[in-house]
Design a protein around this motif. Structure first.
Motif, PDB file in Angstrom:
ATOM      1  N   UNK A  39      -9.591  23.710   3.112  1.00  0.00           N
ATOM      2  CA  UNK A  39      -9.783  22.863   3.769  1.00  0.00           C
ATOM      3  C   UNK A  39     -11.006  22.226   3.557  1.00  0.00           C
ATOM      4  N   UNK A  40     -11.871  21.937   2.450  1.00  0.00           N
ATOM      5  CA  UNK A  40     -12.877  21.011   2.331  1.00  0.00           C
ATOM      6  C   UNK A  40     -12.339  19.982   1.304  1.00  0.00           C
ATOM      7  N   UNK A  61     -16.076  13.148  -2.046  1.00  0.00           N
ATOM      8  CA  UNK A  61     -17.735  12.371  -1.251  1.00  0.00           C
ATOM      9  C   UNK A  61     -16.438  13.209   0.358  1.00  0.00           C
ATOM     10  N   UNK A  62     -17.271  13.924   1.365  1.00  0.00           N
ATOM     11  CA  UNK A  62     -16.381  14.260   2.654  1.00  0.00           C
ATOM     12  C   UNK A  62     -17.079  12.700   3.220  1.00  0.00           C
ATOM     13  N   UNK A  63     -16.044  13.538   4.515  1.00  0.00           N
ATOM     14  CA  UNK A  63     -16.758  11.985   5.631  1.00  0.00           C
ATOM     15  C   UNK A  63     -17.927  12.322   6.005  1.00  0.00           C
ATOM     16  N   UNK A  64     -18.353  13.160   5.562  1.00  0.00           N
ATOM     17  CA  UNK A  64     -19.713  13.119   6.298  1.00  0.00           C
ATOM     18  C   UNK A  64     -20.729  12.676   5.446  1.00  0.00           C
ATOM     19  N   UNK A  65     -20.244  12.347   3.954  1.00  0.00           N
ATOM     20  CA  UNK A  65     -21.083  11.557   2.705  1.00  0.00           C
ATOM     21  C   UNK A  65     -21.644  12.344   2.072  1.00  0.00           C
TER      22      UNK A  65
END
Length: 85
Positions: A39-40, A61-65
């Motif tokens: 899921x990550x 890098x996820x959508x939150x940075x």
């Protein structure tokens, strides 16, 4: 049938390990086997950092940075697509 009579099969010259080492450092999109989705990493492009036995180390890098680093079992990956930069 004698063993000499069997037509020789075309054997790939590179092992799967050699093929996988070719994506180290590249950005890929992972497709997981059914029920194995991480899921990550869902819908993220990841960088393949290395292979350690039957595990693949990736980072993204996820959508939150936030930076994500994970070890993923190779058995959970159905396919991957190399993303052009």
């Amino acid at each position: 049938m004698e063993i000499d009579d069997v037509p020789s099969a075309s054997v790939p010259s590179a092992s799967i390990g050699t093929l996988l080492s070719g994506i180290v450092g590249k950005k890929v999109k992972l497709n997981f086997c059914e029920g194995e989705t991480d899921i990550d990493l869902y819908d993220l492009t990841v960088t393949v950092d290395s292979f350690e036995g039957n595990w693949m180390k990736v980072s993204s890098t996820n959508k939150k940075g936030e930076t994500i680093e994970k070890l993923i079992p190779l058995a959970s990956i159905l396919s991957f697509e190399i993303v052009k930069e």
